[in-house]
Design a protein around this motif. Sequence first.
Motif, PDB file in Angstrom:
ATOM      1  N   MET A 106      35.628  50.384  37.449  1.00  0.00           N
ATOM      2  CA  MET A 106      34.739  49.083  37.128  1.00  0.00           C
ATOM      3  C   MET A 106      35.634  47.977  36.949  1.00  0.00           C
ATOM      4  O   MET A 106      36.483  48.076  36.435  1.00  0.00           O
ATOM      5  CB  MET A 106      33.797  49.248  36.078  1.00  0.00           C
ATOM      6  N   LEU A 107      35.357  46.935  37.741  1.00  0.00           N
ATOM      7  CA  LEU A 107      35.958  45.718  37.622  1.00  0.00           C
ATOM      8  C   LEU A 107      35.750  44.997  36.343  1.00  0.00           C
ATOM      9  O   LEU A 107      34.582  44.723  35.919  1.00  0.00           O
ATOM     10  CB  LEU A 107      35.655  44.951  38.825  1.00  0.00           C
ATOM     11  N   SER A 108      36.981  44.512  35.995  1.00  0.00           N
ATOM     12  CA  SER A 108      36.730  43.394  34.724  1.00  0.00           C
ATOM     13  C   SER A 108      36.071  42.062  35.098  1.00  0.00           C
ATOM     14  O   SER A 108      36.031  41.753  36.440  1.00  0.00           O
ATOM     15  CB  SER A 108      37.867  43.130  33.813  1.00  0.00           C
ATOM     16  N   ASP A 109      35.514  41.501  34.256  1.00  0.00           N
ATOM     17  CA  ASP A 109      34.800  40.118  34.658  1.00  0.00           C
ATOM     18  C   ASP A 109      35.899  39.311  34.993  1.00  0.00           C
ATOM     19  O   ASP A 109      35.779  38.439  36.295  1.00  0.00           O
ATOM     20  CB  ASP A 109      34.090  39.378  33.551  1.00  0.00           C
ATOM     21  N   ASN A 110      37.099  39.226  34.351  1.00  0.00           N
ATOM     22  CA  ASN A 110      38.078  38.297  34.880  1.00  0.00           C
ATOM     23  C   ASN A 110      38.683  38.826  36.287  1.00  0.00           C
ATOM     24  O   ASN A 110      38.853  37.716  37.185  1.00  0.00           O
ATOM     25  CB  ASN A 110      39.376  38.669  34.075  1.00  0.00           C
ATOM     26  N   LYS A 113      38.416  36.578  39.887  1.00  0.00           N
ATOM     27  CA  LYS A 113      39.654  36.460  40.854  1.00  0.00           C
ATOM     28  C   LYS A 113      39.309  36.761  42.234  1.00  0.00           C
ATOM     29  O   LYS A 113      39.674  36.289  43.123  1.00  0.00           O
ATOM     30  CB  LYS A 113      40.746  36.779  40.182  1.00  0.00           C
ATOM     31  N   LEU A 114      38.910  37.970  42.295  1.00  0.00           N
ATOM     32  CA  LEU A 114      38.608  38.583  43.615  1.00  0.00           C
ATOM     33  C   LEU A 114      37.645  37.787  44.320  1.00  0.00           C
ATOM     34  O   LEU A 114      37.665  37.511  45.694  1.00  0.00           O
ATOM     35  CB  LEU A 114      38.001  39.923  43.466  1.00  0.00           C
ATOM     36  N   ASN A 115      36.314  37.272  43.664  1.00  0.00           N
ATOM     37  CA  ASN A 115      35.707  36.435  44.374  1.00  0.00           C
ATOM     38  C   ASN A 115      36.229  35.044  44.970  1.00  0.00           C
ATOM     39  O   ASN A 115      36.022  34.481  45.995  1.00  0.00           O
ATOM     40  CB  ASN A 115      34.155  36.182  43.350  1.00  0.00           C
ATOM     41  N   LEU A 157      46.766  38.066  41.740  1.00  0.00           N
ATOM     42  CA  LEU A 157      45.732  39.075  41.583  1.00  0.00           C
ATOM     43  C   LEU A 157      46.548  40.383  41.289  1.00  0.00           C
ATOM     44  O   LEU A 157      45.908  41.253  40.476  1.00  0.00           O
ATOM     45  CB  LEU A 157      45.076  39.227  42.949  1.00  0.00           C
ATOM     46  N   VAL A 158      47.483  40.833  41.783  1.00  0.00           N
ATOM     47  CA  VAL A 158      48.106  41.937  41.654  1.00  0.00           C
ATOM     48  C   VAL A 158      48.652  42.032  40.130  1.00  0.00           C
ATOM     49  O   VAL A 158      48.557  43.064  39.564  1.00  0.00           O
ATOM     50  CB  VAL A 158      49.308  42.328  42.794  1.00  0.00           C
ATOM     51  N   ASP A 159      49.103  40.997  39.750  1.00  0.00           N
ATOM     52  CA  ASP A 159      49.645  40.837  38.412  1.00  0.00           C
ATOM     53  C   ASP A 159      48.539  41.039  37.543  1.00  0.00           C
ATOM     54  O   ASP A 159      48.777  41.795  36.431  1.00  0.00           O
ATOM     55  CB  ASP A 159      50.336  39.385  38.153  1.00  0.00           C
ATOM     56  N   VAL A 160      47.356  40.627  37.656  1.00  0.00           N
ATOM     57  CA  VAL A 160      46.060  40.810  36.824  1.00  0.00           C
ATOM     58  C   VAL A 160      45.911  42.569  36.748  1.00  0.00           C
ATOM     59  O   VAL A 160      45.367  42.664  35.699  1.00  0.00           O
ATOM     60  CB  VAL A 160      44.849  40.025  37.060  1.00  0.00           C
ATOM     61  N   THR A 161      45.713  42.992  38.117  1.00  0.00           N
ATOM     62  CA  THR A 161      45.592  44.421  37.914  1.00  0.00           C
ATOM     63  C   THR A 161      46.595  45.227  37.137  1.00  0.00           C
ATOM     64  O   THR A 161      45.975  46.203  36.570  1.00  0.00           O
ATOM     65  CB  THR A 161      45.403  45.074  39.445  1.00  0.00           C
ATOM     66  N   LEU A 162      47.605  44.842  37.236  1.00  0.00           N
ATOM     67  CA  LEU A 162      48.792  45.645  36.419  1.00  0.00           C
ATOM     68  C   LEU A 162      48.374  45.411  34.852  1.00  0.00           C
ATOM     69  O   LEU A 162      48.506  46.295  33.955  1.00  0.00           O
ATOM     70  CB  LEU A 162      50.180  45.338  36.674  1.00  0.00           C
ATOM     71  N   LYS A 214      45.644  47.421  33.970  1.00  0.00           N
ATOM     72  CA  LYS A 214      45.599  48.693  34.289  1.00  0.00           C
ATOM     73  C   LYS A 214      44.661  49.142  35.190  1.00  0.00           C
ATOM     74  O   LYS A 214      44.061  50.172  34.762  1.00  0.00           O
ATOM     75  CB  LYS A 214      45.825  49.444  32.860  1.00  0.00           C
ATOM     76  N   ASP A 215      44.256  48.219  36.069  1.00  0.00           N
ATOM     77  CA  ASP A 215      43.328  48.741  37.135  1.00  0.00           C
ATOM     78  C   ASP A 215      44.033  49.078  38.268  1.00  0.00           C
ATOM     79  O   ASP A 215      44.220  48.307  39.242  1.00  0.00           O
ATOM     80  CB  ASP A 215      42.292  47.387  37.541  1.00  0.00           C
ATOM     81  N   PHE A 216      44.320  50.416  38.281  1.00  0.00           N
ATOM     82  CA  PHE A 216      45.225  50.844  39.405  1.00  0.00           C
ATOM     83  C   PHE A 216      44.311  50.891  40.523  1.00  0.00           C
ATOM     84  O   PHE A 216      45.193  50.996  41.603  1.00  0.00           O
ATOM     85  CB  PHE A 216      45.860  52.109  39.039  1.00  0.00           C
TER      86      PHE A 216
END
Length: 164
Positions: A1-5, A9-11, A104-109, A112-114
Motif C-alpha cells: 500500500m502506498l503512503s499518502d506522501n 509524488k507518484l501522481n 522518488l526513489v529516495d522517498v521509497t527507501l 521502506k517501500d521496496f
Amino acid sequence: MLSDNLLKKLNTQINLEFYSSNLYLQMSAWADNKGLSGTAKFLKDHAAEEMQHMQKIFDYIQDTGAMAELGTIDKPEINLENIRDVFEQTYTHEKFITKQINDLVDVTLSEKDFSTFNFLQWYVAEQHEEEKLFKSILDKIDIIGLDGRGLFMIDREVGNIMTN
C-alpha cells in the motif's frame, strides 16, 4: 500500500511525464515547421514514449489499490532558435526528470517501500539512457555543425534514431 506522501509524488510524476510528452510534441511541430522532418519524427515518437512512461506509473498506482490522479498540465513554452537549442532544452529537461525520479526513489527507501523502489528501477535505468541519448545528439551537432549540409546531416541522423 502506498503512503499518502508517495502517492502524491507518484501522481506528480504522472503529470511530469504528460508534460514531457507535450513538450516533445510541441518541439516536433517546431521542427516540422522548419523543414526538419527527421527531427520532427524523432520528437513525435519520443512524445509517444513519454506517454507510455506516464501510463506505466498510472497502472502501477492503480495496481496498488490507490487512485491515480491527473492534474493540470502546463502548456510547453518553447523558445527555440535552432536544432541545437531543441536538444539542449531536451537534455536539460531530461536531467530535471532524472532528479525527480531519484527523489522518488529516495522517498521509497526512507519509507521502506521496496515494491515501489523495485518498480522505479526501470525509470532509473531509462533516465540514464535518455540523458545519454540527448547528450550524444548534442555531441554530434557539435562535431558536424549546423552550417549548410551539417544541418541536413544532423536532421537525417536524428530521424534514424530508434526510440523505445
